[in-house]
Design a protein around this motif. Structure first.
Motif, PDB file in Angstrom:
ATOM      1  N   HIS A   1      -5.028  -7.618  -3.957  1.00 39.03           N
ATOM      2  CA  HIS A   1      -6.065  -7.189  -3.036  1.00 39.03           C
ATOM      3  C   HIS A   1      -5.430  -6.956  -1.663  1.00 39.03           C
ATOM      4  CE1 HIS A   1      -9.992  -8.265  -0.709  1.00 39.03           C
ATOM      5  NE2 HIS A   1      -9.758  -6.971  -0.733  1.00 39.03           N
ATOM      6  N   SER A   2      -5.347  -5.700  -1.283  1.00 32.26           N
ATOM      7  CA  SER A   2      -4.726  -5.326  -0.003  1.00 32.26           C
ATOM      8  C   SER A   2      -5.799  -5.436   1.078  1.00 32.26           C
ATOM      9  CB  SER A   2      -4.176  -3.907  -0.115  1.00 32.26           C
ATOM     10  OG  SER A   2      -3.538  -3.536   1.073  1.00 32.26           O
ATOM     11  N   ARG A   3      -5.856  -6.574   1.750  1.00 34.20           N
ATOM     12  CA  ARG A   3      -7.016  -6.888   2.592  1.00 34.20           C
ATOM     13  C   ARG A   3      -7.099  -6.062   3.873  1.00 34.20           C
ATOM     14  NH1 ARG A   3      -5.201 -12.236   2.236  1.00 34.20           N
ATOM     15  NH2 ARG A   3      -5.407 -12.397   4.498  1.00 34.20           N
ATOM     16  N   GLN A   4      -5.984  -5.453   4.276  1.00 32.96           N
ATOM     17  CA  GLN A   4      -6.045  -4.642   5.503  1.00 32.96           C
ATOM     18  C   GLN A   4      -6.293  -3.175   5.201  1.00 32.96           C
ATOM     19  OE1 GLN A   4      -2.491  -6.724   7.313  1.00 32.96           O
ATOM     20  NE2 GLN A   4      -3.197  -5.545   9.079  1.00 32.96           N
ATOM     21  N   ASP A   5      -6.449  -2.861   3.912  1.00 30.69           N
ATOM     22  CA  ASP A   5      -6.665  -1.460   3.547  1.00 30.69           C
ATOM     23  C   ASP A   5      -7.692  -1.416   2.422  1.00 30.69           C
ATOM     24  OD1 ASP A   5      -6.398   1.284   3.383  1.00 30.69           O
ATOM     25  OD2 ASP A   5      -4.538   1.211   2.214  1.00 30.69           O
ATOM     26  N   GLU A   6      -8.885  -1.938   2.722  1.00 27.02           N
ATOM     27  CA  GLU A   6      -9.932  -2.121   1.702  1.00 27.02           C
ATOM     28  C   GLU A   6     -10.265  -0.820   0.986  1.00 27.02           C
ATOM     29  OE1 GLU A   6     -11.318  -4.802   0.606  1.00 27.02           O
ATOM     30  OE2 GLU A   6     -11.067  -6.368   2.123  1.00 27.02           O
ATOM     31  N   ASN A   7     -10.251   0.303   1.728  1.00 27.83           N
ATOM     32  CA  ASN A   7     -10.652   1.569   1.110  1.00 27.83           C
ATOM     33  C   ASN A   7      -9.461   2.398   0.626  1.00 27.83           C
ATOM     34  OD1 ASN A   7     -13.360   1.010   1.749  1.00 27.83           O
ATOM     35  ND2 ASN A   7     -12.961   1.704   3.859  1.00 27.83           N
ATOM     36  N   GLY A   8      -8.292   1.907   0.889  1.00 28.32           N
ATOM     37  CA  GLY A   8      -7.107   2.628   0.419  1.00 28.32           C
ATOM     38  C   GLY A   8      -6.831   3.897   1.202  1.00 28.32           C
ATOM     39  N   ASP A   9      -7.316   3.978   2.441  1.00 28.47           N
ATOM     40  CA  ASP A   9      -7.128   5.224   3.183  1.00 28.47           C
ATOM     41  C   ASP A   9      -6.120   5.100   4.329  1.00 28.47           C
ATOM     42  OD1 ASP A   9      -8.674   3.597   4.707  1.00 28.47           O
ATOM     43  OD2 ASP A   9     -10.450   4.891   4.715  1.00 28.47           O
ATOM     44  N   ASP A  10      -5.393   3.979   4.356  1.00 27.99           N
ATOM     45  CA  ASP A  10      -4.312   3.860   5.344  1.00 27.99           C
ATOM     46  C   ASP A  10      -2.989   4.113   4.617  1.00 27.99           C
ATOM     47  OD1 ASP A  10      -2.255   3.048   7.009  1.00 27.99           O
ATOM     48  OD2 ASP A  10      -3.433   1.421   7.909  1.00 27.99           O
ATOM     49  N   PRO A  11      -2.348   5.234   4.900  1.00 29.44           N
ATOM     50  CA  PRO A  11      -1.151   5.597   4.113  1.00 29.44           C
ATOM     51  C   PRO A  11       0.042   4.669   4.345  1.00 29.44           C
ATOM     52  CG  PRO A  11      -1.484   7.131   5.929  1.00 29.44           C
ATOM     53  CD  PRO A  11      -2.695   6.241   5.906  1.00 29.44           C
ATOM     54  N   PHE A  12      -0.035   3.816   5.366  1.00 25.69           N
ATOM     55  CA  PHE A  12       1.126   2.957   5.652  1.00 25.69           C
ATOM     56  C   PHE A  12       0.974   1.554   5.073  1.00 25.69           C
ATOM     57  CE2 PHE A  12       0.815   6.137   9.034  1.00 25.69           C
ATOM     58  CZ  PHE A  12       1.962   6.846   8.723  1.00 25.69           C
ATOM     59  N   ILE A  13      -0.159   1.315   4.410  1.00 22.80           N
ATOM     60  CA  ILE A  13      -0.389   0.021   3.768  1.00 22.80           C
ATOM     61  C   ILE A  13      -0.619   0.269   2.279  1.00 22.80           C
ATOM     62  CG2 ILE A  13      -1.952  -1.964   3.622  1.00 22.80           C
ATOM     63  CD1 ILE A  13      -2.521  -1.660   6.560  1.00 22.80           C
ATOM     64  N   PRO A  14       0.041  -0.505   1.415  1.00 22.69           N
ATOM     65  CA  PRO A  14      -0.174  -0.304  -0.021  1.00 22.69           C
ATOM     66  C   PRO A  14      -1.650  -0.498  -0.380  1.00 22.69           C
ATOM     67  CG  PRO A  14       1.635  -1.850   0.362  1.00 22.69           C
ATOM     68  CD  PRO A  14       0.986  -1.605   1.688  1.00 22.69           C
ATOM     69  N   ASN A  15      -2.134   0.313  -1.301  1.00 23.22           N
ATOM     70  CA  ASN A  15      -3.502   0.128  -1.791  1.00 23.22           C
ATOM     71  C   ASN A  15      -3.577  -1.103  -2.688  1.00 23.22           C
ATOM     72  OD1 ASN A  15      -3.989   2.542  -0.553  1.00 23.22           O
ATOM     73  ND2 ASN A  15      -5.060   3.446  -2.303  1.00 23.22           N
ATOM     74  N   SER A  16      -4.805  -1.556  -2.924  1.00 25.98           N
ATOM     75  CA  SER A  16      -4.991  -2.614  -3.922  1.00 25.98           C
ATOM     76  C   SER A  16      -4.522  -2.092  -5.282  1.00 25.98           C
ATOM     77  CB  SER A  16      -6.465  -3.013  -3.992  1.00 25.98           C
ATOM     78  OG  SER A  16      -6.854  -3.613  -2.769  1.00 25.98           O
ATOM     79  N   GLN A  17      -4.107  -3.046  -6.127  1.00 28.24           N
ATOM     80  CA  GLN A  17      -3.520  -2.645  -7.411  1.00 28.24           C
ATOM     81  C   GLN A  17      -3.872  -3.639  -8.495  1.00 28.24           C
ATOM     82  OE1 GLN A  17       0.655  -2.974  -6.787  1.00 28.24           O
ATOM     83  NE2 GLN A  17       0.969  -0.766  -6.681  1.00 28.24           N
ATOM     84  N   ILE A  18      -3.817  -3.170  -9.725  1.00 31.55           N
ATOM     85  CA  ILE A  18      -3.770  -4.092 -10.865  1.00 31.55           C
ATOM     86  C   ILE A  18      -2.351  -4.014 -11.415  1.00 31.55           C
ATOM     87  CG2 ILE A  18      -4.530  -4.426 -13.248  1.00 31.55           C
ATOM     88  CD1 ILE A  18      -7.272  -3.294 -12.237  1.00 31.55           C
ATOM     89  N   ARG A  19      -1.757  -5.175 -11.649  1.00 29.16           N
ATOM     90  CA  ARG A  19      -0.410  -5.191 -12.236  1.00 29.16           C
ATOM     91  C   ARG A  19      -0.442  -6.021 -13.500  1.00 29.16           C
ATOM     92  NH1 ARG A  19       3.898  -6.169  -7.282  1.00 29.16           N
ATOM     93  NH2 ARG A  19       3.063  -4.548  -5.904  1.00 29.16           N
ATOM     94  N   TYR A  20       0.261  -5.604 -14.519  1.00 29.99           N
ATOM     95  CA  TYR A  20       0.347  -6.446 -15.709  1.00 29.99           C
ATOM     96  C   TYR A  20       1.679  -6.241 -16.419  1.00 29.99           C
ATOM     97  CZ  TYR A  20      -0.939  -2.376 -18.571  1.00 29.99           C
ATOM     98  OH  TYR A  20      -0.964  -1.151 -19.171  1.00 29.99           O
ATOM     99  N   LEU A  21       2.020  -7.194 -17.233  1.00 30.01           N
ATOM    100  CA  LEU A  21       3.228  -7.038 -18.048  1.00 30.01           C
ATOM    101  C   LEU A  21       3.054  -7.732 -19.390  1.00 30.01           C
ATOM    102  CD1 LEU A  21       5.336  -9.705 -18.332  1.00 30.01           C
ATOM    103  CD2 LEU A  21       5.597  -9.263 -15.917  1.00 30.01           C
ATOM    104  N   ILE A  22       3.754  -7.178 -20.366  1.00 35.42           N
ATOM    105  CA  ILE A  22       3.800  -7.773 -21.705  1.00 35.42           C
ATOM    106  C   ILE A  22       5.273  -7.900 -22.062  1.00 35.42           C
ATOM    107  CG2 ILE A  22       3.208  -7.442 -24.141  1.00 35.42           C
ATOM    108  CD1 ILE A  22       0.980  -5.506 -23.050  1.00 35.42           C
ATOM    109  N   GLY A  23       5.674  -9.049 -22.535  1.00 36.90           N
ATOM    110  CA  GLY A  23       7.083  -9.247 -22.874  1.00 36.90           C
ATOM    111  C   GLY A  23       7.227  -9.904 -24.233  1.00 36.90           C
ATOM    112  N   TYR A  24       8.326  -9.614 -24.865  1.00 37.01           N
ATOM    113  CA  TYR A  24       8.606 -10.214 -26.177  1.00 37.01           C
ATOM    114  C   TYR A  24      10.094 -10.491 -26.270  1.00 37.01           C
ATOM    115  CZ  TYR A  24       9.088 -10.694 -31.235  1.00 37.01           C
ATOM    116  OH  TYR A  24       9.381 -11.157 -32.488  1.00 37.01           O
ATOM    117  N   GLN A  25      10.434 -11.708 -26.674  1.00 38.48           N
ATOM    118  CA  GLN A  25      11.836 -12.070 -26.788  1.00 38.48           C
ATOM    119  C   GLN A  25      12.078 -12.754 -28.119  1.00 38.48           C
ATOM    120  OE1 GLN A  25      13.936 -15.136 -24.256  1.00 38.48           O
ATOM    121  NE2 GLN A  25      14.548 -13.275 -23.224  1.00 38.48           N
ATOM    122  N   ARG A  26      13.213 -12.461 -28.700  1.00 36.71           N
ATOM    123  CA  ARG A  26      13.464 -12.999 -30.027  1.00 36.71           C
ATOM    124  C   ARG A  26      14.956 -13.118 -30.283  1.00 36.71           C
ATOM    125  NH1 ARG A  26      11.239 -10.396 -35.687  1.00 36.71           N
ATOM    126  NH2 ARG A  26      12.415 -11.803 -37.010  1.00 36.71           N
TER     127      ARG A  26
END
Lengths: 279, 426
Positions: free
Chosen positions: B283-308
């Motif tokens: 949650h990018s709290r200083q760019d709630e609407n995502g309209d400030d090009p110098f601040i990253p927008n809010s994002q969803i990040r995920y990963l799936i890993g498998y090791q064997r």
């Protein structure tokens, strides 16, 4: 080689051989090969309800070059022959110092294993690979350290034999599923049920690995009525006769029935083992 | 700051000497131990002329480090202290320096573990991909061939851990902000959208009550899985760059926008290996609407890993990681022309292979990152050998590449390097 008895005087108790050998005779008539192996597993891997030992493992190559691992091992059994929990804290060498390793072992399925890497304060699951793979690069496999399911092999009692002065069973075990050995011969003490020697043969019927119990100590736990004696292999060697590489393992300061709890085998103690465990 | 720690170090060494002297007299149980290592670490550029930066010689990294790890403990209570410090010589700039890795006090009660001071914290289940690990990273170390542990940087914090059979809780209060150490044009070739602007201001969050970072983790085992839930309130550790004037900038302010992260992870045995899953909402709290090009927008990040473990001492690990940008249309419509625009959906594949041989004294390994949207990559092959129990060496490389020199890995294309690392532990 003689079965030697050594260690601190306080831990040595010479038990009357007579009564035990009578017991052994009775058992011999009753036990089949699988039961002997099962008893042997219990004597070797399940002594006491829990155990703590300082372990020195020396990996020695054919030219005598030596690498040394020093660790503290704690073990807790849920019940004889059932699930076990292991905790291993590494003291040496320097690159693994303070690392801890926890294994929750289940006889019939893959272990759960975790490693704690202190430099980055991280606990990570590690893949429970084939139980026949090497334990920290030594000649011992994970199964050699924590036991192999009795039903994984077909066992035959070949004969009784006096092995280095000790009345022993000689048992042949043939794996039911292909593994790196095709036949195993075990000499098992009729009284203590400890394995005295094991020979592993490959598919070409050639001997390639030999296990020996070189020092057996009688270690006491408890007081008065509760006092129990646990014969314990405190020096053992696994040698690969084909490569000449061998691993010598010495158990020091073995203590049984110290009252470990199930919850002791936790992430918390991996990160910060109680001082009494590791010093 | 360092002077203070050096004093502490000297004090601890004196106590050690006093302790061992008394120990010989047999009246004193020594309860301080000192370990560490000596390390030589050199990394040479392989495919390009020297970087134009001030520190852009043939060597990307050239240093010797003496690590001292000093640990002392109390006899009657479960309390201890640790100082881990590197005394180093940086041959690239010809300077001596200290690098305080850790300095903390520990105290343990029945259910609580407290740790106060500089400490390394690692969260999440990714390998070199981070969702809920919001703690500082040293990417310069990672890209130039220092040992992996140097990727993590300590934070000055107070940590409380509560352990019970139903739930475990970890709570961190971090009053002093510590940014990521990211490559700069002093030593690296990289993409800088404002390369012509020399004046730069660093605007780090000040140490105030409101700026105190808070991080909370709940964790326990559920069935076969180790499960964690995370919350973080603090700042992005990678700076945003804001020009005073977009058309003809005179100076650039590097700043660290407000950030909150909420996430989950799970890791356990499955499919004959280890399966990992992790997700987080940034949650990018200083760019709630995502309209400030110098601040990253809010994002969803995920990963799936498998090791064997495929066969004895051979490990294979694969991971898939993705970032999905929120308010993408606002980002697009406000993003200035002439700058490289990001995609809404960005993903990364990683591959890890490792083979140990000769009783685990020789290790071959390879870690590779690949970003499909940018078609860029980083490949890190390594050979590690232990000559003796205490002496080891690593030979490795960092190979970067990509279609464009403006993307995350592609921009480092000219920084390919081969490194060697020799360590002696004591």
């Amino acid at each position: 080689m003689k079965k030697t008895i050594c260690g601190f005087a306080a831990f040595i108790f010479i038990v009357s051989g007579l009564t035990l050998s009578v017991q052994a005779k009775d058992k011999e008539s009753l036990l089949n090969a699988a039961q002997i192996i099962e008893n042997s597993q219990l004597a070797f891997y399940y002594q006491g309800t829990d155990m703590k030992a300082n372990v020195v493992m020396e990996l020695i190559d054919k030219d005598g070059g030596k690498r040394v691992r020093v660790m503290t091992i704690l073990r807790l059994d849920r019940a004889q022959g059932e699930n076990q929990k292991y905790f291993i804290y590494f003291h040496k060498p320097g690159d693994v110092r303070r690392m801890t390793f926890m294994i929750w072992k289940y006889p019939l399925k893959d272990d759960d294993r975790w490693i704690f890497i202190p430099a980055i304060d991280l606990i990570k699951r590690i893949a429970a690979d084939d139980k026949r793979s090497s334990f920290v690069g030594s000649d011992f496999t994970y199964e050699d350290i924590s036991g192999r399911d009795v039903d994984s092999d077909a066992h035959t009692l070949l004969r009784s034999e006096v092995f280095q002065g000790i009345d022993s069973y000689l048992i042949q075990s043939l794996p039911l599923e292909p593994t790196e050995y095709a036949k195993r011969l075990s000499w098992i003490d009729k009284i203590t049920f400890l394995p005295l020697k094991e020979e592993y043969y490959d598919a070409q019927e050639e001997l390639f690995r030999v296990f020996t119990s070189d020092v057996i100590e009688k270690i006491a736990a408890g007081e008065g009525e509760d006092k129990k004696i646990f014969p314990t292999v405190t020096k053992r060697i696994m040698k690969n006769v084909k490569t000449g590489h061998r691993t010598k393992v010495i158990y020091k300061s073995v203590i049984y029935n110290i009252g470990l709890k199930d919850t002791d085998f936790s992430e918390r103690h991996m990160r910060r083992p109680p001082r009494s465990w590791i010093r | 700051m360092f002077k203070k720690y050096l004093k502490l170090l000297i004090l601890v060494i004196l106590i050690q000497f006093a302790g061992s002297a008394l120990g010989r007299a047999g009246e004193y149980e020594q309860n301080i131990e000192i370990h560490g290592f000596l390390m030589g670490n050199f990394s040479g550029r392989i495919n390009s002329p020297n970087s134009s930066g001030k520190e852009g010689g043939d060597l990307l990294l050239g240093e010797e480090r003496l690590r001292l790890d000093i640990f002392g403990w109390a006899e009657t209570i479960e309390a201890s202290a640790r100082v881990t410090v590197d005394l180093l010589h940086d041959a690239v700039i010809g300077e001596f320096d200290t690098d305080l890795r850790e300095a903390y006090l520990d105290y343990t009660t029945q259910s609580f573990d407290f740790r106060l001071g500089r400490q390394v914290i690692t969260w999440g289940v990714g390998d070199f991909l981070f969702v809920n690990d919001v703690f500082p990273k040293d990417w310069v170390s990672f890209f130039s061939g220092r040992p992996i542990e140097y990727l993590k940087v300590g934070v000055d914090a107070f940590r409380t851990r509560y352990s019970s059979t139903s739930v475990n809780i970890e709570f961190l209060v971090i009053p002093y902000f510590e940014p990521d150490n990211i490559p700069t044009s002093k030593r690296f070739y990289l993409f800088d959208p404002f390369s012509a602007v020399v004046s730069r201001y660093e605007d780090e969050p000040k140490t105030t009550f409101e700026n105190t970072e808070l991080a909370l983790r709940f964790y326990r085992r559920i069935k076969e899985f180790d499960v964690s839930a995370y919350m973080y309130r603090g700042f992005f550790r990678t700076p945003g760059m804001r020009p005073d004037n977009l058309l003809s900038p005179n100076f650039i302010t590097r700043f660290y926008p407000d950030l909150s992260v909420y996430g989950l992870s799970a890791q356990g045995s499955a499919l004959d290996g280890i399966l990992s899953f992790e997700a987080g909402y940034y949650h990018s709290r200083q760019d709630e609407n995502g309209d400030d090009p110098f601040i990253p927008n809010s994002q969803i990040r995920y990963l799936i890993g498998y090791q064997r473990q495929i066969w004895e001492d051979f490990t294979l690990g694969v991971q898939y990681y993705a970032e999905i940008m929120e308010d993408y249309s606002n980002y697009q419509s406000t993003f200035p022309n002439g700058f490289p625009i990001q995609k809404k959906y960005r993903d990364t594949f990683t591959l890890y292979i490792e083979q140990l041989i000769m009783h685990q004294t020789l290790k071959f390994s390879l870690f590779a990152f690949y970003n499909p949207v940018d078609n860029d990559y980083l490949i890190q092959p390594k050979v590690f050998y232990k000559f003796l129990d205490n002496l080891s060496a690593t030979l490795g490389a960092n190979i970067f590449g990509g279609d464009k020199d403006t993307t995350s890995m592609g921009q480092f294309d000219k920084n390919d390097n081969v490194f060697v690392l020799v360590r002696y532990y004591f």
